[in-house]
Design a protein around this motif. Structure first.
Motif, PDB file in Angstrom:
ATOM      1  N   LEU A 135      -2.160   6.427   1.607  1.00 56.27           N
ATOM      2  CA  LEU A 135      -3.088   5.919   1.876  1.00 56.27           C
ATOM      3  C   LEU A 135      -3.206   5.244   3.196  1.00 56.27           C
ATOM      4  N   LEU A 167     -12.888   5.227  -3.696  1.00 55.89           N
ATOM      5  CA  LEU A 167     -11.443   5.152  -3.179  1.00 55.89           C
ATOM      6  C   LEU A 167     -10.830   6.391  -4.041  1.00 55.89           C
ATOM      7  N   THR A 168     -11.086   7.122  -5.046  1.00 58.28           N
ATOM      8  CA  THR A 168     -10.362   7.915  -5.757  1.00 58.28           C
ATOM      9  C   THR A 168     -10.830   9.436  -5.814  1.00 58.28           C
ATOM     10  N   GLY A 186      -3.458   1.334  -3.956  1.00 55.01           N
ATOM     11  CA  GLY A 186      -2.866   2.337  -4.348  1.00 55.01           C
ATOM     12  C   GLY A 186      -2.918   2.761  -5.872  1.00 55.01           C
ATOM     13  N   THR A 220      -6.387   3.272  -6.846  1.00 56.01           N
ATOM     14  CA  THR A 220      -6.961   4.466  -6.161  1.00 56.01           C
ATOM     15  C   THR A 220      -6.841   5.480  -6.917  1.00 56.01           C
ATOM     16  N   THR A 221      -5.991   5.337  -8.107  1.00 60.65           N
ATOM     17  CA  THR A 221      -5.875   6.494  -9.211  1.00 60.65           C
ATOM     18  C   THR A 221      -6.614   5.782 -10.218  1.00 60.65           C
ATOM     19  N   ALA A 250      -4.434   8.310   5.498  1.00 59.90           N
ATOM     20  CA  ALA A 250      -5.706   8.893   4.972  1.00 59.90           C
ATOM     21  C   ALA A 250      -6.932   7.611   5.698  1.00 59.90           C
ATOM     22  N   VAL A 278       0.996  -1.132  -0.141  1.00 55.66           N
ATOM     23  CA  VAL A 278       0.078   0.100  -0.005  1.00 55.66           C
ATOM     24  C   VAL A 278       1.015   1.160   0.059  1.00 55.66           C
ATOM     25  N   ASP A 279       0.347   2.290  -0.531  1.00 57.01           N
ATOM     26  CA  ASP A 279       1.267   3.436  -0.454  1.00 57.01           C
ATOM     27  C   ASP A 279       0.904   4.136   0.838  1.00 57.01           C
ATOM     28  N   MET A 301      -7.262   4.629   4.511  1.00 55.47           N
ATOM     29  CA  MET A 301      -7.783   3.631   3.664  1.00 55.47           C
ATOM     30  C   MET A 301      -7.092   2.173   3.753  1.00 55.47           C
TER      31      MET A 301
END
Length: 383
Positions: A45, A180-181, A98, A140-141, A48, A41-42, A50
């Motif tokens: 995130l 998620l975006t 991510g 998520t992008t 945040a 995971v990023d 997530m």
């Protein structure tokens, strides 16, 4: 979008579950085993919340280990470190959450964990692993399409972008949840959205194009063209966010069959030399090369021009229309925040001609000689 599920009946294509709050269906797509979860995971995130949101969606009692991706794109060193963590878990399910970097890292880990290979022995088509561990990708992008492709990008110690491929690198399942975006910054929305468009265009016009890549590419083009401006102005517009997310995934399916071309070769060179974010870099590459590519074979671009919304689908006007779209999206202002103070056309030409970029150059709609690469490098620097 709620409840939509897409599935193409061939083993190479992941199961895709899409819709608002699709993350709540994570338990449905996981393998029915007690295997632990390795969540790649990023870092942003995690901050945040997530990662916690994902873990709440897991079946009760399922053990989870988090692996936080370092900032920036994956490197051979960061991938090898993550693979070492995975091997200690013994046959984990790899879940990527991510943007493209996290998903590429997760796919590389899933492929390499089942082998004794280090990442450096896997790049540029070498030593393809025979299998991978189970994997689920959750973007998520909306841009890279990495969630559905059989390739991943990783940088070496010198910063050069390299590609890796395996016949089963695409995951078992993908979750597309537009909620998620909604916290993506505007600059990233523009860059990733344009990346999806470039994927679609290059896949359906390149040397490897065929009916399925064109179908994916055309629908991705229509959705990106219609959704990107609305999504940019209001990331909480779930209809636009969902359309942009589907556009990115469709474009990912397109490049998985049709590959990319000159814009991506230029983009990878810019990324290797100057660390320009990928979506910005390939957009600069397309702006420099599109009219040149169309000139050799306008008919190849006719369907794309129609999908873009040009009256009569006039391919000759596509490059100008693309420039106009970039102005609407304030692309130059976005790009300026990522570009170095100066760039060298000579260095860009040399990097563009390097071995990792050859497959993209060879797949481009218009073949390129070395003199063309030098000219294109000057166009990028002069823009």
């Amino acid at each position: 979008m709620s409840g939509l599920e897409l599935h193409v009946d061939r083993p190479a294509t992941p199961r895709i579950v899409a819709g608002a709050d699709a993350l709540q269906r994570l338990g449905e797509v996981l393998p029915a085993t007690p295997a632990p979860i390795l969540l790649i995971v990023d870092a942003g995130l995690v901050a945040a919340g997530m990662a916690e949101r994902l873990e709440v969606a897991l079946p009760p009692g399922r053990p989870v280990t988090r692996r936080i991706c370092p900032a920036g794109e994956p490197t051979l060193a960061s991938v090898n470190d993550a693979v070492a963590s995975a091997r200690r878990l013994d046959h984990a399910v790899i879940v990527g959450l991510g943007g493209g970097s996290a998903l590429d890292s997760a796919k590389l880990v899933a492929s390499l964990a089942a082998s004794a290979l280090p990442a450096e022995d896997f790049v540029l088509g070498r030593n393809v692993p025979p299998a991978r561990w189970p994997a689920v990708m959750i973007p998520t992008t909306s841009g890279t399409g990495s969630e559905v492709t059989h390739t991943a990008i990783v940088s070496d110690q010198a910063g050069q972008k390299l590609w890796a491929w395996a016949p089963d690198m695409a995951p078992d399942s993908v979750i597309l949840d537009p909620t998620l975006t909604t916290s993506v910054p505007t600059d990233m929305i523009v860059g990733t959205g344009l990346d999806a468009f470039v994927h679609a265009l290059e896949a359906m016009t390149g040397q490897s194009r065929q009916a399925f890549t064109e179908a994916y590419g055309l629908e991705a083009t229509r959705r990106a063209r219609g959704a990107l401006a609305s999504y940019r102005h209001d990331p909480h517009d779930l209809h636009a966010a969902a359309d942009m997310q589907l556009a990115a995934t469709l474009a990912g399916l397109a490049i998985d069959g049709g590959g990319t071309g000159m814009a991506h070769a230029i983009g990878h060179a810019l990324g290797s030399l100057y660390h320009v974010p990928h979506g910005i870099a390939v957009t600069l590459g397309l702006r420099a090369s599109l009219a040149w590519s169309i000139e050799a074979d306008p008919g190849r671009y006719q369907p794309a021009a129609a999908a873009f919304g040009l009256p009569g689908g006039t391919a000759a006007d596509l490059a100008e229309a693309f420039d106009g779209w970039l102005s609407e999206l304030a692309f130059d202002a976005v790009a300026a925040r990522s570009l170095p103070a100066s760039m060298s056309a000579g260095a860009l030409h040399a990097e563009l001609a390097a071995e990792p970029n050859r497959p993209m150059i060879q797949n481009n709609a218009r073949p390129a000689a070395d003199a063309d690469l030098a000219w294109l490098a000057r166009q990028v620097v002069a823009a």
